[in-house]
Design an enzyme around this catalytic site. Structure first.
Site, PDB file in Angstrom:
ATOM      1  N   ASP A  74      -4.711   5.082 -26.850  1.00  0.00           N
ATOM      2  CA  ASP A  74      -4.012   5.876 -25.829  1.00  0.00           C
ATOM      3  C   ASP A  74      -2.507   5.605 -25.890  1.00  0.00           C
ATOM      4  OD1 ASP A  74      -3.879   7.736 -23.798  1.00  0.00           O
ATOM      5  OD2 ASP A  74      -4.198   6.276 -22.195  1.00  0.00           O
ATOM      6  N   ASP A 123       1.481   5.457  -0.854  1.00  0.00           N
ATOM      7  CA  ASP A 123       0.815   6.749  -1.001  1.00  0.00           C
ATOM      8  C   ASP A 123       0.967   7.234  -2.440  1.00  0.00           C
ATOM      9  OD1 ASP A 123       0.182   6.725   1.663  1.00  0.00           O
ATOM     10  OD2 ASP A 123       2.008   7.781   2.264  1.00  0.00           O
ATOM     11  N   GLY A 124       0.004   7.972  -2.917  1.00  0.00           N
ATOM     12  CA  GLY A 124       0.104   8.558  -4.243  1.00  0.00           C
ATOM     13  C   GLY A 124      -0.352   7.651  -5.360  1.00  0.00           C
ATOM     14  N   ILE A 125      -0.865   6.460  -5.038  1.00  0.00           N
ATOM     15  CA  ILE A 125      -1.376   5.560  -6.064  1.00  0.00           C
ATOM     16  C   ILE A 125      -2.835   5.912  -6.333  1.00  0.00           C
ATOM     17  CG2 ILE A 125      -1.896   3.178  -6.684  1.00  0.00           C
ATOM     18  CD1 ILE A 125       1.028   3.711  -6.649  1.00  0.00           C
ATOM     19  N   LYS A 142      -3.353  -3.988 -10.565  1.00  0.00           N
ATOM     20  CA  LYS A 142      -4.407  -2.966 -10.550  1.00  0.00           C
ATOM     21  C   LYS A 142      -5.539  -3.503  -9.684  1.00  0.00           C
ATOM     22  CE  LYS A 142      -5.823  -0.521 -14.134  1.00  0.00           C
ATOM     23  NZ  LYS A 142      -6.470  -0.116 -15.402  1.00  0.00           N
ATOM     24  N   LYS A 180      -6.595   5.782  -8.138  1.00  0.00           N
ATOM     25  CA  LYS A 180      -7.487   4.695  -8.564  1.00  0.00           C
ATOM     26  C   LYS A 180      -7.310   4.441 -10.061  1.00  0.00           C
ATOM     27  CE  LYS A 180     -11.068   5.346  -5.057  1.00  0.00           C
ATOM     28  NZ  LYS A 180     -12.477   5.672  -4.811  1.00  0.00           N
ATOM     29  N   GLY A 181      -7.297   3.172 -10.421  1.00  0.00           N
ATOM     30  CA  GLY A 181      -7.133   2.827 -11.824  1.00  0.00           C
ATOM     31  C   GLY A 181      -5.696   2.699 -12.264  1.00  0.00           C
ATOM     32  N   LYS A 214       0.848  -1.193   0.000  1.00  0.00           N
ATOM     33  CA  LYS A 214       0.000   0.000   0.000  1.00  0.00           C
ATOM     34  C   LYS A 214       0.884   1.243   0.000  1.00  0.00           C
ATOM     35  CE  LYS A 214      -3.952  -2.156   0.239  1.00  0.00           C
ATOM     36  NZ  LYS A 214      -4.937  -2.088  -0.846  1.00  0.00           N
TER      37      LYS A 214
END
Length: 496
Positions: free
Chosen positions: A315, A198-200, A218, A202-203, A196
């Site tokens: 993309d 920080d800064g991750i 993901k 969603k997606g 876990k």
């Protein structure tokens, strides 16, 4: 030597019972007399797993049970546990049968005794260090089984020892009714250790470990599973990743779909992405740009040639192009933008899909929300190739948002600031064709590969490629040969 062999056997069985070697357990624990490949009948010990979705008719009259023929030691132990035969269980354990041996469903003798409510057998097995939290193939624990069948005394004994009873209401939107329908790519979530960080957002993918190997994961949290759009996007990406296999595409490892949270697992690339490398190193010499462009083109061409429908990336950008340890570029990020198919060759961005209008690599058709075909990837490829040669994004130092408007709305193209003699004129001509405003004039990726190969050949004759370029890894050609012999798992950062 015999003692060492017994220790090894006990160690393997113990890992099977905890699920840490789930992918191999079927090979080692399959019993020949009960092999479903030879016999469609399942030998039943009576009550089954509390989480088994198939309700079989239990056998309650244990007086009529006798030891079937050809049972090996593991099945013999489980059979004695189902009968409540304390002496029989004790004799088998004294003979060296592993207390944590499992059957085809990952069930231990403790599971069986807990289901049947045989208190003395449970106590005996616990005294012999039976794994109190072993899970069967459906994720059911011994404690959950005892609770499900109302064996209060056994349940209390297990809870007093700290046993865990998982909730039985965990049903994901992708859960199957029949365990035989569980997809082959399904991973045991207990084998994944997610860090876990920080800064991750969603997606996005994040680093994790799968049985000690670094992977990228993901995660779709449980609360997002109530959103149909999130589930559809998850399924769409999973379907595409599972389908494709190519050296220049990101490798799919597996997924978790039968437990919360839902997860997609892919290979991890410690070298990062092309965007980070461009920002650090600036423009590439022609030799390097050509070789890397070929990697990208081969990956995209594979997607476009998929049958029955081409996979349009939509993309393609440096952030979605990853560097591996063997000197290859790998395309990632396909499947993140959901499309509505208009025809086999035409598509449109699906309603409700969020499009980043500051994405300078985006084709005008996507920017304007028009119907498009696979040529949108050729446009993006042209912009990426321009950046590799020039070292900056189009119209730098203007903001990406301003650059996109100039290119998509005003049909302007950035100037080539590097002197023309610094790279082959054919390469500049290819870029000009790739980012044409008229989609029909853009080359296909099979044509792009042919032209890049021709440019490489001409440049070699003219001396353009006399210097072997060097990436952060020291000997790219040696690493590339090594990579072809041995697959590796590396770092992944994909923006949604």
């Amino acid at each position: 030597m015999e003692g060492l062999a017994n220790q090894l056997k006990r160690g393997i069985s113990r890992q099977f019972s905890t699920g840490s070697l789930k992918s191999l357990s079927r090979q080692f624990s399959r019993q020949s007399s009960l092999d479903p490949r030879r016999n469609n009948l399942r030998f039943s010990f009576g009550r089954q797993s509390s989480l088994d979705p198939i309700r079989r008719s239990p056998l309650h009259d244990h007086a009529q049970l006798s030891v079937p023929e050809n049972l090996d030691s593991t099945m013999h132990l489980l059979f004695m546990a189902s009968r409540g035969d304390v002496k029989g269980v004790e004799d088998l354990l004294d003979e060296g049968v592993d207390v944590n041996s499992i059957d085809l469903d990952g069930r231990t003798a403790l599971h069986i005794a807990a289901c049947e409510g045989h208190v003395e057998v449970v106590k005996l097995l616990l005294s012999r260090r039976a794994n109190i939290d072993a899970r069967d193939r459906w994720g059911s624990t011994v404690c959950a089984d005892a609770k499900y069948y109302g064996n209060v005394e056994v349940y209390n004994i297990l809870k007093a020892r700290g046993a865990k009873a998982p909730k039985t209401t965990r049903k994901t939107p992708m859960a199957v009714a029949n365990p035989r329908e569980i997809p082959e790519y399904e991973l045991n979530p207990l084998e994944l250790q997610v860090r876990k960080a920080d800064g991750i957002a969603k997606g996005m993918y994040q680093v994790a470990k799968w049985n000690g190997t670094k992977v990228a994961v993901k995660i779709l949290e449980k609360e997002r599973c109530a959103d149909p759009e999130s589930i559809n996007s998850f399924k769409h990406e999973l379907t595409l990743l599972e389908k494709v296999r190519h050296p220049n595409l990101i490798q799919f490892v597996g997924a978790v779909t039968q437990n919360f949270p839902l997860m997609i697992v892919a290979e991890y690339h410690s070298k990062g992405d092309l965007a980070s490398y461009l920002q650090k190193k600036g423009r590439f010499p022609p030799s390097k740009a050509l070789r890397l462009a070929l990697d990208i083109a081969r990956g995209i061409n594979y997607l476009h040639e998929c049958k029955p429908y081409p996979i349009i990336h939509c993309d393609l950008k440096p952030r979605n192009i990853l560097l591996d340890d063997g000197g290859l570029l790998k395309v990632a990020g396909f499947g993140l933008i959901r499309l509505s198919n208009i025809s086999p060759d035409k598509a449109k961005v699906a309603p409700g899909t969020i499009i980043d209008h500051s994405n300078v690599y985006m084709a005008p058709e996507i920017y304007k929300d028009e119907i498009f075909d696979r040529s949108v990837d050729a446009y993006s490829f042209g912009v990426v190739l321009y950046e590799m040669l020039e070292g900056v994004q189009p119209f730098y130092p203007k903001s990406p948002g301003e650059a996109v408007k100039l290119m998509c709305l005003e049909n302007q193209r950035p100037p080539f600031k590097i002197k023309s003699r610094s790279y082959p004129p054919d390469l500049r001509e290819l870029i000009d064709e790739c980012w044409l405003s008229e989609p029909g004039g853009r080359p296909t990726f099979s044509e792009i590969i042919t032209r890049l190969d021709r440019i490489c050949s001409n440049c070699s004759k003219q001396g353009w490629l006399k210097d072997t370029f060097k990436l952060p890894w020291k000997n790219m050609e040696e690493d590339r040969r090594f990579s072809s012999k041995k697959s590796r798992v590396s770092e992944l950062h994909i923006t949604h």
